[in-house]
Structure formats: structure tokens, C-alpha cells
Design an enzyme around this catalytic site. Structure first.
Site, PDB file in Angstrom:
ATOM      1  N   ALA A 141      41.350  42.540  48.963  1.00 21.88           N
ATOM      2  CA  ALA A 141      40.447  41.946  47.990  1.00 21.88           C
ATOM      3  C   ALA A 141      41.269  41.819  46.836  1.00 21.88           C
ATOM      4  O   ALA A 141      42.413  42.215  46.432  1.00 21.88           O
ATOM      5  CB  ALA A 141      39.500  42.620  47.798  1.00 21.88           C
ATOM      6  N   ASP A 142      40.874  40.659  46.092  1.00 21.47           N
ATOM      7  CA  ASP A 142      41.324  40.395  44.797  1.00 21.47           C
ATOM      8  C   ASP A 142      40.106  39.983  43.841  1.00 21.47           C
ATOM      9  O   ASP A 142      39.374  39.141  44.283  1.00 21.47           O
ATOM     10  CB  ASP A 142      42.391  39.147  44.701  1.00 21.47           C
ATOM     11  CG  ASP A 142      43.076  38.759  43.650  1.00 21.47           C
ATOM     12  OD1 ASP A 142      43.957  39.818  43.294  1.00 21.47           O
ATOM     13  OD2 ASP A 142      42.757  37.897  42.881  1.00 21.47           O
ATOM     14  N   THR A 143      40.236  40.233  42.571  1.00 23.64           N
ATOM     15  CA  THR A 143      39.241  40.011  41.603  1.00 23.64           C
ATOM     16  C   THR A 143      39.956  39.479  40.334  1.00 23.64           C
ATOM     17  O   THR A 143      41.016  39.750  39.782  1.00 23.64           O
ATOM     18  CB  THR A 143      38.644  41.365  41.203  1.00 23.64           C
ATOM     19  OG1 THR A 143      38.121  42.268  42.431  1.00 23.64           O
ATOM     20  CG2 THR A 143      37.539  41.267  40.269  1.00 23.64           C
ATOM     21  N   ALA A 150      37.353  37.926  45.870  1.00 25.54           N
ATOM     22  CA  ALA A 150      37.553  37.432  47.214  1.00 25.54           C
ATOM     23  C   ALA A 150      37.832  38.680  48.137  1.00 25.54           C
ATOM     24  O   ALA A 150      38.420  39.517  47.435  1.00 25.54           O
ATOM     25  CB  ALA A 150      38.525  36.197  47.408  1.00 25.54           C
ATOM     26  N   LYS A 180      47.235  39.767  50.881  1.00 22.36           N
ATOM     27  CA  LYS A 180      47.192  41.343  50.905  1.00 22.36           C
ATOM     28  C   LYS A 180      46.906  41.949  52.195  1.00 22.36           C
ATOM     29  O   LYS A 180      47.203  42.768  52.668  1.00 22.36           O
ATOM     30  CB  LYS A 180      46.313  41.723  49.762  1.00 22.36           C
ATOM     31  CG  LYS A 180      46.895  41.662  48.415  1.00 22.36           C
ATOM     32  CD  LYS A 180      45.732  41.813  47.335  1.00 22.36           C
ATOM     33  CE  LYS A 180      45.850  41.818  45.900  1.00 22.36           C
ATOM     34  NZ  LYS A 180      44.752  42.076  44.937  1.00 22.36           N
TER      35      LYS A 180
END
Length: 185
Positions: free
Chosen positions: A67-69, A104, A51
Site C-alpha cells: 500500500a501507499d498513502t 492505494a 511494493k
């Protein structure tokens, strides 16, 4: 002052970055979140990198944060539900159980790539079928990992959080602040 870009249109991440006092532009990456590496942690880290890198390629003079959740129950990733039935199924699975939330984050700036993550643990109380039906009908869970918003009505399902609340919300506040403060100067 260096230009900061958030490579996400997540309202939660926008709110957290504003709360931390940063000024930034929002430019969504468009990266598909259907990737699955060997582990949820590697998946979250890989997606956060993709991203931020996708946007940074177009704005190399800026600092880009992506970010990634992921919500993980018994080693299985519960992503964003595709429809109301899947949302109900996810919430039923989470009812009365502990799960893990991994967020992250990747910050890319001229000559720097910083990739980090945070993990929190969440315990749901037992949720009745009628509560799940009503919650899904209201639409809140439809674009959320694990089909709930900890900062919304979904908070009523949470019995306990061990770790950073903001990690569950989508951006670990303390770690993100420290990294951006160091990178932006």
C-alpha cells in the site's frame, strides 16, 4: 490457509490488518517512495503495485499486500518530511484547510493482481505555531505522509473527515477486508 505477507513495516497497516483478523508476515519491500507520476493517484497506485510485486517476486506462493498513502494539498503531494523544518512547513500549510488523502492498495496472489484505491478528505482546524513546534519536537510527524498521524496526537488537528478514517490511517479497512477475504478464501 494461504500465506499472507504485508509488504510494509508500517505499524498502522499492521494494526489495521490485525484488527481485521488476518494472520500475516511482515516483509518490507524496500521500494523507495520518491516516484512521482503525472498525478498523485497514479503515483500512489504505482508505488502500491511496486511494493507488493517486489516482495511477491521472492514469495510467489504467497498472497502479498502492498500500500501507499499520499497527502495532497491543492494538487501538490506532501510526502514524509525530510526534517523538522519541512514538517513544520507542511503542518502550517495544512492548518485551517481541507486536503485529500489517497491510499492505494495492491494485492498479488497466484494468478491475481488486484489494485484499488480510496480517497478521503480531511479538514484541519487552524493550528498555532506553538502547537506545531511542540508536535514536531515530539517526533510523531517525522515518518508520516503530510507530517501527521491521524491515529496519534495529530488527531487533535483534525476538524472533520469525509470518507474512511482508515484510508487516512494508511489502509482502507472495508475495501481491504473484502478483497483479502475473496482472494484468501
Amino acid at each position: 490457509m494461504k500465506l499472507l505477507i504485508l509488504a510494509s513495516e508500517s505499524k498502522r497497516r499492521v494494526d489495521i490488518l490485525r484488527m481485521l483478523g488476518f494472520k500475516f508476515l511482515v516483509i518490507p519491500s524496500g521500494v523507495k517512495e520518491d516516484e512521482h507520476a503525472n498525478s498523485p493517484l497514479l503515483t500512489a497506485r504505482s508505488l502500491a503495485f511496486k511494493k507488493s510485486f517486489t516482495v511477491w517476486k521472492e514469495y510467489k506462493y504467497a498472497t502479498v499486500i502492498g500500500a501507499d498513502t499520499l497527502v495532497v494539498l491543492s494538487g501538490k503531494v506532501l510526502g514524509k518530511p525530510k526534517d523538522a523544518q519541512e514538517a513544520k512547513r507542511m503542518l502550517s500549510l495544512l492548518s485551517g484547510r481541507w486536503h485529500k488523502v489517497i491510499t492505494a492498495v495492491c494485492v498479488i496472489s497466484q494468478g491475481k493482481r488486484i489494485l484499488f484505491h480510496d480517497v478521503s478528505f480531511v479538514k484541519f482546524r487552524c493550528i498555532g505555531r506553538d502547537e506545531i513546534e511542540k508536535y514536531v519536537l515530539e517526533g510523531e510527524p517525522m515518518d508520516k505522509a503530510g507530517a501527521y498521524a491521524v491515529q496519534g496526537f495529530g488527531a487533535t488537528f483534525v476538524e472533520k473527515i469525509v470518507g474512511d478514517f482508515y484510508t487516512v490511517m494508511g489502509l482502507p479497512a472495508s475495501k481491504t477486508y473484502k478483497v483479502l477475504r475473496d482472494v484468501l478464501g
